[in-house]
Design a protein around this motif. Sequence first.
Motif: not given
Ligand code: SF4
Lengths: 392, 320, 98
Positions: C35-37, C39-48, C63-65, C81-85, C89-92
């Motif tokens: 689940k993508w949250i 507001e916690n996403c810093i768009q680092c793109m590691f998840c991608w 940008k991540r969607e 791997e998500c660092p979150g804000k 976490k921006a992903i759970v």
């Molecule tokens: S890894 Fe987490 S913080 Fe980084 S882009 Fe993906 S969801 Fe956002």
Amino acid sequence: MGKIVAVTGNEACAEALKQINPDVCAAYPITPATDLMQRFAGFVSDGKIDTEMVLVESEHSAMSACIGAAAAGGRVATATSSQGLALMWEMLYIAAGTRLPIIMPLVNRALSAPLNIHGDHSDGMGARDTGWIQIYSENAQEAYDNTIQAFRIAEHLDIRLPAMVCLDGFIVSHSIERVEYIDDADVKNFVGKFKAVNPLLDLDNPKSYGPLILTDMYHEYKRAQHEVMTKVPGIALEVAAEFEKMTGRKYGLFETYRLEDAEIAIVVMSSAAGTTKDIIDQYRDKGVKAGLLKPRMFRPFPYVEIADALKHLKAIAVLDRADSFGGYGPLFSEITGSVMSMDTKPPMINKIFGLGGRDYLPNQAEQVLDELVKIAETGKVETIKEYLGVRE
Amino acid sequence: MTTKPLKLRELAKGEDRFAYGHRMCAGCGAPIVVKQVLMATDYPIIASNATGCLEVSSCIQEYTAWKIPWIHSAFENAAATISGVEAMYRSLVKQGKIDDKQVKFIAFGGDGGTYDIGFQSLSGAMERGHDMMYICYDNGAYMNTGIQRSSATPFGANTTTCPAGDVIPGKLQQRKDLTRIMAAHDIPYVAQASPGNWMDLMKKVQKAFEIKGPKFMNIIAPCNRGWRSRTDDAITLAKLAVNTCYWPLYEIENGVTKITVKPKEKKPLTEFLKPQGRFKHMFAPKNKWMLEQAQGYVDAQWERLQKEAAAGEAEKTPEE
Amino acid sequence: MSKKYWETLPQGSVVLEAGNSAKFKTGSWRSMRPKWIEENCIQCMFCWMYCPDMSVKVNAEGKREDFNFDYCKGCGICALECPGKKGNKAIVMEEEGK
Ligand code: SF4
Ligand code: SF4
């Protein structure tokens, strides 16, 4: 037109390959095919042709590289013998199943153990079911002619299968014979430009070669593969007819010699057919109605056509230069397969001869013909499978 | 061609050359490796693939995940097969039958298809000097056939053919150091990489593609099924492999060794081993010697690599 | 005359449509769901970068969607791997179907 030369079978095949100028040749040395590829490599080194040589570290890699090169989308050839073919085993099936028209002179040689470098058909017969077209040659001229025709058959858009052109190790590969070469321009014209089908090098339309196919489709792929083989004889005869127009030399799926009015016949492939023809002539002079049938195309095997050619005989001997331990010789098995369709089945015997380069001598042909005469009289076969020329 | 910038935001705008819908297990490291390799460059790529997990899961029935020309023929011959494709390309370009589009050639193989059965074919292709890159995705066992021991399997690991039993506690031999063996072929470029260090991995791919001739990259590819770990820890383990110096990141360019990423602090090997069920038995008190031996090997290898890298540095300094 | 099934198979089993594995949806393999949250996403793109299944959607601006649940197998790499804000976490990962 053409030019008469005195050359070995290997030289003749190398000349054919030179005239065809394949885009890639991947090869590995093995006796007695080595000499063929080293002559060919000489043409490449001297800049006479454009071929890119891939001098691999094994026959397995030779065939793998041929497969990669053929899938890439160009004309490909190699050559081998014996253990080399055995090492390619796995890749032979893949070349055929992937429908890649690779041409390979196979200089027939015995298989180990014991180690032996001389001629017999054990290697080719072992590759019978790989899905390759197999054409056997009696002499250097046939090896040369068959090599040229093989490209046309294999690369035909309705076929796209790999083909082996077989010639007897040493007996043909290393003996100097009179051969008539065709002009370079005529060979080039006859073989034509290579037409790529689904080339990997087509970057705009990426393809994937070699998927995993599960139980729900594999069976059908094999059914389709058999169907393609059934189209080969028709195409091979068309190609042969065109070849005859160019050279005056006639080729069929098999050759018959004094067979039309014969009562007894020997069926034998490759170089042994020559000696057999001489003895048949002698027996004809004595009033014995003997004949010969020499299969040229072993895969696909022309069962029906051969049955038709043999149907009037009173006795048949099939000579195999290969063995199936605990079974009949491979050629014998095919001929019995042919005979199955006949209403009256002539008695048949199977002789295994010439293994590991043992000479096939006139007296062996005489021995077989004498036995056939007796069988024709009595209709009785004592022993179906026997060995010719075994030291006792 | 200019080397493309490795900025995540920019990269993410690009099109994947390896598609979703492939059937690798959830959390597999191999597709991450493939995607990073293909993403590193815009050159046209043609790839071959040895039989294995990646191959059977990426091209099955009428479906393919590959958006580049791709060929699988057998297990032991990915190098020979791509060498044939490359030779045909060279031949047709030379004859003017096709244009030179600066195509790059890659062979992908797992450790079984590279260290073991495909080793001869790989060695031969490297010696012949084809303009190609061989990429081994090393998950340390024959995973496709059900986790059997390969010569890449690390010391101590429990596999289905070297199970940790009462008498024999898993694999008793150290792994073959294939990267060094490939370096001994004196080819222009050899490197070790990890998908956890994507920037380093992609830089190496970019560098390799600017070098003519044969290249080899060994890339660790965690496999949660075979490693008996979690489905979410492929990247964590790939990083731990690097940070424990079990899988050092380095390259050997024209014989000069360079460590490309030095761990800030070398972690004890147990941090890499502990999360993996295949090493569980090594943590039993009676098998303490195994942990010691495993650590000793990693230390010795790391020591040697650092010396070689120092020698490389010394060699370079005068010119620079 | 209509062709038999085996006559319709591609020559040499070559797959002619690049990337057509997209027709094979692997999303049904999932037992856990990321689940993508936002507001916690810093768009680092590691998840991608780390997703083995190319299941993190990215728009034209890079940008991540949200996730592509047609293919996401629920491995959880992105979440780990998500660092979150600021440690959030921006992903759970959640149980599928909950
Ligand atoms: S890894 Fe987490 S913080 Fe980084 S882009 Fe993906 S969801 Fe956002
Ligand atoms: S859970 Fe796994 S498959 Fe799904 S988006 Fe995250 S990393 Fe990709």
